[in-house]
Design a protein around this motif. Structure first.
Motif, PDB file in Angstrom:
ATOM      1  N   ASN A  81     -48.691-109.484  92.952  1.00 19.42           N
ATOM      2  CA  ASN A  81     -47.797-108.973  91.906  1.00 19.42           C
ATOM      3  C   ASN A  81     -47.219-107.609  92.239  1.00 19.42           C
ATOM      4  OD1 ASN A  81     -47.873-111.173  90.208  1.00 19.42           O
ATOM      5  ND2 ASN A  81     -49.511-110.378  88.912  1.00 19.42           N
ATOM      6  N   GLY A  82     -47.712-106.986  93.309  1.00 11.21           N
ATOM      7  CA  GLY A  82     -47.189-105.689  93.723  1.00 11.21           C
ATOM      8  C   GLY A  82     -47.503-104.567  92.757  1.00 11.21           C
ATOM      9  N   VAL A  83     -48.754-104.522  92.264  1.00 12.64           N
ATOM     10  CA  VAL A  83     -49.135-103.470  91.308  1.00 12.64           C
ATOM     11  C   VAL A  83     -50.279-102.633  91.867  1.00 12.64           C
ATOM     12  CG1 VAL A  83     -48.362-104.744  89.285  1.00 12.64           C
ATOM     13  CG2 VAL A  83     -50.702-105.051  90.105  1.00 12.64           C
ATOM     14  N   ALA A  84     -50.336-101.387  91.415  1.00  9.70           N
ATOM     15  CA  ALA A  84     -51.390-100.464  91.828  1.00  9.70           C
ATOM     16  C   ALA A  84     -51.981 -99.796  90.594  1.00  9.70           C
ATOM     17  CB  ALA A  84     -50.832 -99.408  92.783  1.00  9.70           C
ATOM     18  N   GLU A  85     -53.152 -99.190  90.754  1.00 18.95           N
ATOM     19  CA  GLU A  85     -53.861 -98.555  89.644  1.00 18.95           C
ATOM     20  C   GLU A  85     -53.052 -97.398  89.060  1.00 18.95           C
ATOM     21  OE1 GLU A  85     -58.501 -97.339  88.982  1.00 18.95           O
ATOM     22  OE2 GLU A  85     -57.466 -96.410  90.682  1.00 18.95           O
ATOM     23  N   LEU A  86     -53.133 -97.231  87.748  1.00 20.29           N
ATOM     24  CA  LEU A  86     -52.482 -96.095  87.100  1.00 20.29           C
ATOM     25  C   LEU A  86     -53.015 -94.788  87.680  1.00 20.29           C
ATOM     26  CD1 LEU A  86     -52.555 -97.238  83.353  1.00 20.29           C
ATOM     27  CD2 LEU A  86     -50.503 -96.863  84.729  1.00 20.29           C
ATOM     28  N   GLY A  87     -52.206 -93.755  87.662  1.00 21.40           N
ATOM     29  CA  GLY A  87     -52.611 -92.469  88.206  1.00 21.40           C
ATOM     30  C   GLY A  87     -53.748 -91.843  87.425  1.00 21.40           C
ATOM     31  N   ALA A  88     -54.514 -90.984  88.089  1.00 21.08           N
ATOM     32  CA  ALA A  88     -55.659 -90.329  87.454  1.00 21.08           C
ATOM     33  C   ALA A  88     -55.246 -89.444  86.283  1.00 21.08           C
ATOM     34  CB  ALA A  88     -56.413 -89.498  88.493  1.00 21.08           C
ATOM     35  N   SER A  89     -54.007 -88.979  86.266  1.00 19.59           N
ATOM     36  CA  SER A  89     -53.539 -88.104  85.191  1.00 19.59           C
ATOM     37  C   SER A  89     -53.189 -88.879  83.921  1.00 19.59           C
ATOM     38  CB  SER A  89     -52.314 -87.312  85.654  1.00 19.59           C
ATOM     39  OG  SER A  89     -51.260 -88.190  86.000  1.00 19.59           O
ATOM     40  N   THR A  90     -53.198 -90.205  84.009  1.00 21.55           N
ATOM     41  CA  THR A  90     -52.850 -91.034  82.851  1.00 21.55           C
ATOM     42  C   THR A  90     -53.956 -92.048  82.590  1.00 21.55           C
ATOM     43  OG1 THR A  90     -51.614 -92.494  84.336  1.00 21.55           O
ATOM     44  CG2 THR A  90     -50.364 -90.797  83.161  1.00 21.55           C
ATOM     45  N   PRO A  91     -55.114 -91.604  82.072  1.00 20.61           N
ATOM     46  CA  PRO A  91     -56.232 -92.520  81.841  1.00 20.61           C
ATOM     47  C   PRO A  91     -55.964 -93.534  80.749  1.00 20.61           C
ATOM     48  CG  PRO A  91     -56.704 -90.384  80.868  1.00 20.61           C
ATOM     49  CD  PRO A  91     -55.443 -90.219  81.658  1.00 20.61           C
ATOM     50  N   LYS A  92     -55.043 -93.221  79.824  1.00 22.66           N
ATOM     51  CA  LYS A  92     -54.742 -94.134  78.713  1.00 22.66           C
ATOM     52  C   LYS A  92     -53.310 -93.924  78.278  1.00 22.66           C
ATOM     53  CE  LYS A  92     -57.855 -94.488  75.477  1.00 22.66           C
ATOM     54  NZ  LYS A  92     -58.340 -95.889  75.476  1.00 22.66           N
ATOM     55  N   MET A  93     -52.576 -95.026  78.053  1.00 26.12           N
ATOM     56  CA  MET A  93     -51.192 -94.923  77.600  1.00 26.12           C
ATOM     57  C   MET A  93     -50.721 -96.254  77.047  1.00 26.12           C
ATOM     58  SD  MET A  93     -48.889 -95.050  81.104  1.00 26.12           S
ATOM     59  CE  MET A  93     -49.080 -93.312  81.294  1.00 26.12           C
ATOM     60  N   LEU A  94     -49.567 -96.220  76.401  1.00 25.32           N
ATOM     61  CA  LEU A  94     -48.950 -97.445  75.917  1.00 25.32           C
ATOM     62  C   LEU A  94     -48.324 -98.190  77.092  1.00 25.32           C
ATOM     63  CD1 LEU A  94     -47.187 -96.235  72.643  1.00 25.32           C
ATOM     64  CD2 LEU A  94     -49.270 -97.615  72.834  1.00 25.32           C
ATOM     65  N   PHE A  95     -48.336 -99.500  77.008  1.00 27.21           N
ATOM     66  CA  PHE A  95     -47.774-100.309  78.090  1.00 27.21           C
ATOM     67  C   PHE A  95     -46.309 -99.962  78.337  1.00 27.21           C
ATOM     68  CE2 PHE A  95     -45.502-104.042  79.609  1.00 27.21           C
ATOM     69  CZ  PHE A  95     -46.253-104.407  80.721  1.00 27.21           C
ATOM     70  N   SER A  96     -45.555 -99.726  77.270  1.00 23.68           N
ATOM     71  CA  SER A  96     -44.131 -99.414  77.416  1.00 23.68           C
ATOM     72  C   SER A  96     -43.904 -98.125  78.197  1.00 23.68           C
ATOM     73  CB  SER A  96     -43.472 -99.309  76.038  1.00 23.68           C
ATOM     74  OG  SER A  96     -44.074 -98.283  75.273  1.00 23.68           O
ATOM     75  N   GLN A  97     -44.895 -97.209  78.187  1.00 24.33           N
ATOM     76  CA  GLN A  97     -44.755 -95.934  78.883  1.00 24.33           C
ATOM     77  C   GLN A  97     -45.359 -95.961  80.288  1.00 24.33           C
ATOM     78  OE1 GLN A  97     -46.652 -93.213  76.192  1.00 24.33           O
ATOM     79  NE2 GLN A  97     -45.037 -93.325  74.662  1.00 24.33           N
ATOM     80  N   ALA A  98     -46.084 -97.015  80.608  1.00 30.24           N
ATOM     81  CA  ALA A  98     -46.708 -97.112  81.932  1.00 30.24           C
ATOM     82  C   ALA A  98     -45.631 -97.321  82.996  1.00 30.24           C
ATOM     83  CB  ALA A  98     -47.697 -98.272  81.959  1.00 30.24           C
ATOM     84  N   PRO A  99     -45.824 -96.756  84.180  1.00 23.95           N
ATOM     85  CA  PRO A  99     -44.833 -96.954  85.243  1.00 23.95           C
ATOM     86  C   PRO A  99     -44.817 -98.402  85.717  1.00 23.95           C
ATOM     87  CG  PRO A  99     -46.784 -95.843  86.090  1.00 23.95           C
ATOM     88  CD  PRO A  99     -46.951 -95.904  84.613  1.00 23.95           C
ATOM     89  N   THR A 100     -43.668 -98.857  86.174  1.00 21.80           N
ATOM     90  CA  THR A 100     -43.586-100.203  86.721  1.00 21.80           C
ATOM     91  C   THR A 100     -44.401-100.274  88.013  1.00 21.80           C
ATOM     92  OG1 THR A 100     -41.549 -99.609  87.887  1.00 21.80           O
ATOM     93  CG2 THR A 100     -41.319-100.639  85.720  1.00 21.80           C
ATOM     94  N   GLY A 101     -44.869-101.470  88.338  1.00 21.67           N
ATOM     95  CA  GLY A 101     -45.693-101.630  89.529  1.00 21.67           C
ATOM     96  C   GLY A 101     -47.086-101.067  89.355  1.00 21.67           C
ATOM     97  N   SER A 102     -47.632-101.143  88.138  1.00 21.63           N
ATOM     98  CA  SER A 102     -48.971-100.609  87.880  1.00 21.63           C
ATOM     99  C   SER A 102     -49.794-101.617  87.085  1.00 21.63           C
ATOM    100  CB  SER A 102     -48.885 -99.286  87.115  1.00 21.63           C
ATOM    101  OG  SER A 102     -48.319 -99.477  85.830  1.00 21.63           O
ATOM    102  N   PHE A 103     -51.112-101.383  87.017  1.00 21.63           N
ATOM    103  CA  PHE A 103     -51.967-102.234  86.197  1.00 21.63           C
ATOM    104  C   PHE A 103     -52.975-101.374  85.445  1.00 21.63           C
ATOM    105  CE2 PHE A 103     -54.543-101.944  90.092  1.00 21.63           C
ATOM    106  CZ  PHE A 103     -55.842-101.789  89.598  1.00 21.63           C
TER     107      PHE A 103
END
Length: 227
Positions: A81-103
């Motif tokens: 799917n071409g996704v990588a872990e969310l950055g350490a600076s964003t431990p929790k967020m809304l899906f709409s605000q998450a960067p594309t290519g992340s999980f």
């Protein structure tokens, strides 16, 4: 010089020219906007022009063939799917605000509430808060995919890219002998009428199963925003 020319032009011709000018101005207002404006070009003041939303087709179900170690299956699916872990600076967020290519991950209870109530957004964690959390992928085009495990019999129903009918699925949070195959299903095509339940009610961290409808590709219902 102009006054002299006007004197020799019949009044009827002058009237016709005036009418033609007014009609020309009206027709100019009916012409389509420049192509760059329709595509979201730059306005004379330097700002971006408004872009009309484009309706995307829901992504197809993604399946990793075979069964095996859970960590390895998840790694293969993330790679596909071409996704990588969310950055350490964003431990929790809304899906709409998450960067594309992340999980990220979501608690079964929160996932159930979002799909049952048709919530427009989901709250995701960078790391799994519990062992039976569901994994969420945000693809490069912004589409959302819910990850889980299925039994082999259900795979044949969800695998085709064109599903004329809605399919009832049972998506497990973790693999088991009954549901060993990892899949990712499009969030926009999911509809639920009940909350997820634990296979073993006495084990709070045990595998959770979520029964819901995976709508056919011919339908247009939407359950989740940010896409």
């Amino acid at each position: 010089m102009c006054d002299v020319m006007v004197r020799f032009i019949p009044r009827s011709l002058l009237h016709s020219l005036a009418v033609a000018g007014v009609v020309g101005l009206c027709l100019t207002g009916l012409l389509p906007a420049p192509l760059n404006a329709a595509r979201g070009g730059t306005s004379p003041g330097g700002g971006k022009t408004e872009v009309l939303p484009v309706q995307k087709a829901a992504p197809a179900v993604v399946i990793i063939d075979g069964a095996g170690n859970e960590a390895e299956l998840r790694r293969q699916l993330r790679s596909k799917n071409g996704v990588a872990e969310l950055g350490a600076s964003t431990p929790k967020m809304l899906f709409s605000q998450a960067p594309t290519g992340s999980f990220g991950f979501i608690l079964p209870r929160l996932l159930g509430m979002a799909l049952v109530t048709q919530s427009p957004d989901l709250a995701v964690d960078r790391t799994a808060p519990v062992g039976n959390a569901y994994e969420i992928h945000k693809l490069a085009d912004g589409s959302g995919m819910l990850v889980g495990f299925m039994e082999k019999e259900t795979l044949t129903q969800v695998a085709p890219s064109q599903r004329p009918k809605t399919v009832r699925i049972a998506l497990h949070s973790n693999p088991s002998e009954k549901a060993p195959h990892i899949v990712a299903v499009p969030l926009v095509k999911l509809a639920a009428d009940r909350m997820p339940s634990r296979l073993d009610p006495k084990n709070p961290d045990g595998t959770v199963v979520f029964e819901m409808d995976l709508q056919g590709t011919s339908t247009h219902a939407s359950t989740q925003g940010g896409q």
